[in-house]
Design a protein around this motif. Sequence first.
Motif, PDB file in Angstrom:
ATOM      1  N   ASP A  33       0.851  -0.823  -0.060  1.00  0.00           N
ATOM      2  CA  ASP A  33       0.316  -0.217  -0.509  1.00  0.00           C
ATOM      3  C   ASP A  33       0.818   0.929  -0.149  1.00  0.00           C
ATOM      4  O   ASP A  33       0.549   1.751  -0.199  1.00  0.00           O
ATOM      5  N   ILE A  44      -4.876   5.232  -0.480  1.00  0.00           N
ATOM      6  CA  ILE A  44      -5.217   4.080  -0.393  1.00  0.00           C
ATOM      7  C   ILE A  44      -6.691   4.532  -0.783  1.00  0.00           C
ATOM      8  O   ILE A  44      -8.308   4.361  -1.598  1.00  0.00           O
ATOM      9  N   SER A  45      -7.198   5.111  -0.168  1.00  0.00           N
ATOM     10  CA  SER A  45      -8.652   5.617   0.164  1.00  0.00           C
ATOM     11  C   SER A  45      -9.236   6.375  -0.759  1.00  0.00           C
ATOM     12  O   SER A  45     -10.456   6.188  -1.276  1.00  0.00           O
ATOM     13  N   PHE A  48      -9.342   4.773  -3.834  1.00  0.00           N
ATOM     14  CA  PHE A  48     -10.447   4.014  -4.228  1.00  0.00           C
ATOM     15  C   PHE A  48     -11.515   4.908  -4.627  1.00  0.00           C
ATOM     16  O   PHE A  48     -12.338   4.597  -5.238  1.00  0.00           O
ATOM     17  N   GLU A  49     -11.871   6.480  -3.691  1.00  0.00           N
ATOM     18  CA  GLU A  49     -12.934   6.958  -3.997  1.00  0.00           C
ATOM     19  C   GLU A  49     -13.187   7.872  -5.218  1.00  0.00           C
ATOM     20  O   GLU A  49     -13.968   7.240  -5.760  1.00  0.00           O
ATOM     21  N   ASP A  51     -10.665   6.802  -8.399  1.00  0.00           N
ATOM     22  CA  ASP A  51     -10.750   5.987  -9.343  1.00  0.00           C
ATOM     23  C   ASP A  51     -11.552   4.639  -8.937  1.00  0.00           C
ATOM     24  O   ASP A  51     -11.814   4.216 -10.130  1.00  0.00           O
ATOM     25  N   GLY A  52     -12.175   4.068  -8.182  1.00  0.00           N
ATOM     26  CA  GLY A  52     -13.177   2.989  -7.247  1.00  0.00           C
ATOM     27  C   GLY A  52     -11.568   1.517  -7.107  1.00  0.00           C
ATOM     28  O   GLY A  52     -10.782   2.122  -7.687  1.00  0.00           O
ATOM     29  N   GLU A  53     -12.838   0.515  -7.506  1.00  0.00           N
ATOM     30  CA  GLU A  53     -11.976  -0.296  -6.530  1.00  0.00           C
ATOM     31  C   GLU A  53     -11.387  -1.122  -7.847  1.00  0.00           C
ATOM     32  O   GLU A  53     -10.570  -1.274  -8.168  1.00  0.00           O
ATOM     33  N   PHE A  56      -8.399   0.191  -9.099  1.00  0.00           N
ATOM     34  CA  PHE A  56      -7.258   0.155  -7.194  1.00  0.00           C
ATOM     35  C   PHE A  56      -6.546  -1.371  -7.759  1.00  0.00           C
ATOM     36  O   PHE A  56      -5.705  -1.365  -7.400  1.00  0.00           O
ATOM     37  N   ARG A  57      -7.204  -2.452  -8.239  1.00  0.00           N
ATOM     38  CA  ARG A  57      -7.328  -3.401  -7.816  1.00  0.00           C
ATOM     39  C   ARG A  57      -6.328  -4.125  -9.009  1.00  0.00           C
ATOM     40  O   ARG A  57      -5.304  -4.576  -9.092  1.00  0.00           O
ATOM     41  N   GLU A  60      -2.831  -2.352  -7.946  1.00  0.00           N
ATOM     42  CA  GLU A  60      -2.028  -3.167  -6.836  1.00  0.00           C
ATOM     43  C   GLU A  60      -1.692  -4.592  -7.734  1.00  0.00           C
ATOM     44  O   GLU A  60      -0.509  -4.751  -7.271  1.00  0.00           O
TER      45      GLU A  60
END
Length: 171
Positions: A33, A44-45, A48-49, A51-53, A56-57, A60
Amino acid sequence: MKKVILCGYMASGKTTTAKLLSKKANLTYIDLDEVIEKNTGKTISKLFEEDGEIKFRKLEHQTLTTIVNESEGFVLSLGGGTPVYANNHLVMQRDDVVSVYLKTGIGEIVNRLKAQKGLRPLLDALKEEELDEFIGQHLFERSYYYHQAKHVVATDGKSPDEVVNEIMKLI
């Protein structure tokens, strides 16, 4: 050089264990992270907020793959959800990797998280009495992926040093 990857649920002790283990084994400490945050300039928050999960994944997965492919001699602490997405659990099974699932019971996780509730965005909306069920459901959903690690070390009732000593015997 060893490539050690630690996985487990939030508050299982991944960061604490990785830092101690890296010193004891004389390996570089890496937090997935933290690398993502440094590379993007966002928490990270925020990722997510904004760009969306899914985005992010994907990021990652790319970051994890780059670290494992291009780095030598490290202890890498994954995010709690990392093994579940983008076939990241397969990275933990590579021949050049020693992967360890830090298995922590629901009661232990709840006790640890009560003290950190404001630091965990995923838990902010939950009432304290909802934590057991939420964590139990998450652990059930993620258990298969966590158990893809080559080794399992139970952490309940153990000090960080005791956990590190167990892992040292594995690497």
